[in-house]
Design a protein around this motif. Structure first.
Motif, PDB file in Angstrom:
ATOM      1  N   ARG A  19       0.838  -1.202   0.000  1.00 42.92           N
ATOM      2  CA  ARG A  19       0.000   0.000   0.000  1.00 42.92           C
ATOM      3  C   ARG A  19       0.867   1.244   0.000  1.00 42.92           C
ATOM      4  NH1 ARG A  19      -4.694   2.345   4.075  1.00 42.92           N
ATOM      5  NH2 ARG A  19      -2.928   3.024   5.342  1.00 42.92           N
ATOM      6  N   LEU A  20       0.566   2.143  -0.899  1.00 45.12           N
ATOM      7  CA  LEU A  20       1.241   3.435  -0.963  1.00 45.12           C
ATOM      8  C   LEU A  20       0.317   4.512  -0.408  1.00 45.12           C
ATOM      9  CD1 LEU A  20       2.806   3.340  -4.554  1.00 45.12           C
ATOM     10  CD2 LEU A  20       3.730   2.428  -2.414  1.00 45.12           C
ATOM     11  N   SER A  21       0.926   5.512   0.199  1.00 42.76           N
ATOM     12  CA  SER A  21       0.177   6.668   0.681  1.00 42.76           C
ATOM     13  C   SER A  21       0.828   7.935   0.151  1.00 42.76           C
ATOM     14  CB  SER A  21       0.175   6.725   2.215  1.00 42.76           C
ATOM     15  OG  SER A  21      -0.406   5.589   2.770  1.00 42.76           O
ATOM     16  N   CYS A  22       0.019   8.964  -0.003  1.00 47.88           N
ATOM     17  CA  CYS A  22       0.528  10.259  -0.447  1.00 47.88           C
ATOM     18  C   CYS A  22      -0.269  11.342   0.263  1.00 47.88           C
ATOM     19  CB  CYS A  22       0.402  10.402  -1.954  1.00 47.88           C
ATOM     20  SG  CYS A  22       0.894  12.024  -2.582  1.00 47.88           S
ATOM     21  N   ALA A  23       0.429  12.169   1.013  1.00 50.95           N
ATOM     22  CA  ALA A  23      -0.214  13.252   1.750  1.00 50.95           C
ATOM     23  C   ALA A  23       0.099  14.588   1.089  1.00 50.95           C
ATOM     24  CB  ALA A  23       0.265  13.260   3.193  1.00 50.95           C
ATOM     25  N   ALA A  24      -0.946  15.366   0.848  1.00 51.91           N
ATOM     26  CA  ALA A  24      -0.788  16.678   0.221  1.00 51.91           C
ATOM     27  C   ALA A  24      -0.962  17.777   1.254  1.00 51.91           C
ATOM     28  CB  ALA A  24      -1.807  16.854  -0.896  1.00 51.91           C
ATOM     29  N   SER A  25      -0.185  18.829   1.115  1.00 52.82           N
ATOM     30  CA  SER A  25      -0.308  19.996   1.991  1.00 52.82           C
ATOM     31  C   SER A  25      -0.009  21.244   1.187  1.00 52.82           C
ATOM     32  CB  SER A  25       0.646  19.876   3.177  1.00 52.82           C
ATOM     33  OG  SER A  25       1.986  19.822   2.739  1.00 52.82           O
ATOM     34  N   GLY A  26      -0.440  22.391   1.729  1.00 55.08           N
ATOM     35  CA  GLY A  26      -0.199  23.653   1.035  1.00 55.08           C
ATOM     36  C   GLY A  26      -1.491  24.218   0.468  1.00 55.08           C
ATOM     37  N   ASP A  27      -1.414  24.766  -0.734  1.00 54.92           N
ATOM     38  CA  ASP A  27      -2.561  25.440  -1.368  1.00 54.92           C
ATOM     39  C   ASP A  27      -3.466  24.415  -2.058  1.00 54.92           C
ATOM     40  OD1 ASP A  27      -0.339  28.115  -2.359  1.00 54.92           O
ATOM     41  OD2 ASP A  27      -1.546  27.885  -0.532  1.00 54.92           O
ATOM     42  N   ILE A  28      -4.221  23.702  -1.249  1.00 56.39           N
ATOM     43  CA  ILE A  28      -5.101  22.645  -1.755  1.00 56.39           C
ATOM     44  C   ILE A  28      -6.433  23.251  -2.192  1.00 56.39           C
ATOM     45  CG2 ILE A  28      -6.212  20.453  -1.260  1.00 56.39           C
ATOM     46  CD1 ILE A  28      -3.194  20.293  -1.096  1.00 56.39           C
ATOM     47  N   PHE A  29      -6.830  23.002  -3.423  1.00 54.76           N
ATOM     48  CA  PHE A  29      -8.123  23.467  -3.909  1.00 54.76           C
ATOM     49  C   PHE A  29      -9.223  22.533  -3.419  1.00 54.76           C
ATOM     50  CE2 PHE A  29      -5.869  26.478  -6.016  1.00 54.76           C
ATOM     51  CZ  PHE A  29      -6.434  27.038  -7.153  1.00 54.76           C
ATOM     52  N   ARG A  30     -10.420  23.074  -3.263  1.00 54.99           N
ATOM     53  CA  ARG A  30     -11.548  22.265  -2.815  1.00 54.99           C
ATOM     54  C   ARG A  30     -11.843  21.157  -3.825  1.00 54.99           C
ATOM     55  NH1 ARG A  30     -16.869  22.181  -3.628  1.00 54.99           N
ATOM     56  NH2 ARG A  30     -16.764  23.993  -4.998  1.00 54.99           N
ATOM     57  N   VAL A  31     -11.731  21.473  -5.098  1.00 57.68           N
ATOM     58  CA  VAL A  31     -11.913  20.472  -6.160  1.00 57.68           C
ATOM     59  C   VAL A  31     -10.537  20.158  -6.736  1.00 57.68           C
ATOM     60  CG1 VAL A  31     -12.932  19.971  -8.397  1.00 57.68           C
ATOM     61  CG2 VAL A  31     -14.230  21.274  -6.685  1.00 57.68           C
ATOM     62  N   ASN A  32     -10.146  18.906  -6.646  1.00 56.58           N
ATOM     63  CA  ASN A  32      -8.815  18.566  -7.136  1.00 56.58           C
ATOM     64  C   ASN A  32      -8.753  17.094  -7.524  1.00 56.58           C
ATOM     65  OD1 ASN A  32      -7.799  16.868  -4.801  1.00 56.58           O
ATOM     66  ND2 ASN A  32      -8.172  18.791  -3.707  1.00 56.58           N
ATOM     67  N   VAL A  33      -7.629  16.703  -8.035  1.00 53.92           N
ATOM     68  CA  VAL A  33      -7.387  15.326  -8.427  1.00 53.92           C
ATOM     69  C   VAL A  33      -6.007  14.909  -7.930  1.00 53.92           C
ATOM     70  CG1 VAL A  33      -6.525  16.061 -10.701  1.00 53.92           C
ATOM     71  CG2 VAL A  33      -7.277  13.708 -10.369  1.00 53.92           C
ATOM     72  N   MET A  34      -5.936  13.696  -7.409  1.00 53.72           N
ATOM     73  CA  MET A  34      -4.664  13.136  -6.961  1.00 53.72           C
ATOM     74  C   MET A  34      -4.515  11.727  -7.501  1.00 53.72           C
ATOM     75  SD  MET A  34      -4.449  14.426  -2.991  1.00 53.72           S
ATOM     76  CE  MET A  34      -2.815  13.726  -2.745  1.00 53.72           C
ATOM     77  N   GLY A  35      -3.306  11.277  -7.623  1.00 52.55           N
ATOM     78  CA  GLY A  35      -3.116   9.929  -8.125  1.00 52.55           C
ATOM     79  C   GLY A  35      -1.657   9.583  -8.291  1.00 52.55           C
ATOM     80  N   TRP A  36      -1.418   8.567  -9.115  1.00 56.29           N
ATOM     81  CA  TRP A  36      -0.090   8.001  -9.260  1.00 56.29           C
ATOM     82  C   TRP A  36       0.260   7.717 -10.719  1.00 56.29           C
ATOM     83  CZ3 TRP A  36       2.582   7.222  -4.665  1.00 56.29           C
ATOM     84  CH2 TRP A  36       1.818   7.297  -3.491  1.00 56.29           C
ATOM     85  N   TYR A  37       1.495   8.024 -11.039  1.00 54.90           N
ATOM     86  CA  TYR A  37       2.129   7.549 -12.255  1.00 54.90           C
ATOM     87  C   TYR A  37       3.298   6.671 -11.814  1.00 54.90           C
ATOM     88  CZ  TYR A  37      -0.169  10.475 -15.789  1.00 54.90           C
ATOM     89  OH  TYR A  37      -1.072  11.049 -16.649  1.00 54.90           O
TER      90      TYR A  37
END
Length: 121
Positions: A19-37
């Motif tokens: 299992r991989l995890s990715c935590a985002a911080s900073g200027d996060i928009f309410r509508v966004n997309v996250m994922g993996w390449y």
């Protein structure tokens, strides 16, 4: 500016999970997309999966039915459950963040440092 911190990579036997995890911080928009390449040595970068804030998901053909992407919207964390891993899944996995997407393609503007996944036969 968005910062991404990945974790969870490692070495696993073929057929096993990771299992991989990715935590985002900073200027996060309410509508966004996250994922993996991912990118393996000598190969082109390949989309693994992405998920939007509304729950839309999309998977690369080679991982469909084996990988599951999910997210904790309250904490801006995305997870990638990888099952039935194969040696060909060996690659550096990069987390991405973006504020828009088109069908089948996230528009990532921020990237993590990458986490290595190695699957041995």
């Amino acid at each position: 500016q968005v910062q991404l911190v990945e974790s969870g990579g490692g070495h696993v036997q073929a057929g096993g999970p990771l299992r991989l995890s990715c935590a985002a911080s900073g200027d996060i928009f309410r509508v966004n997309v996250m994922g993996w390449y991912r990118q393996a040595p000598g190969k082109e970068r390949e989309l693994v999966a992405f998920i939007t804030t509304s729950g839309i998901t999309n998977y690369g053909e080679s991982v469909k039915d084996r990988f599951i992407i999910s997210r904790d919207r309250n904490r801006n964390v995305v997870y990638l459950e990888m099952n039935s891993l194969r040696p060909e899944d060996t690659a550096m996995y990069y987390c991405g963040y973006g504020n828009s997407w088109s069908p089948g393609e996230p528009h990532f503007g921020s990237w993590g440092q990458g986490t290595q996944v190695t699957v041995s036969s």
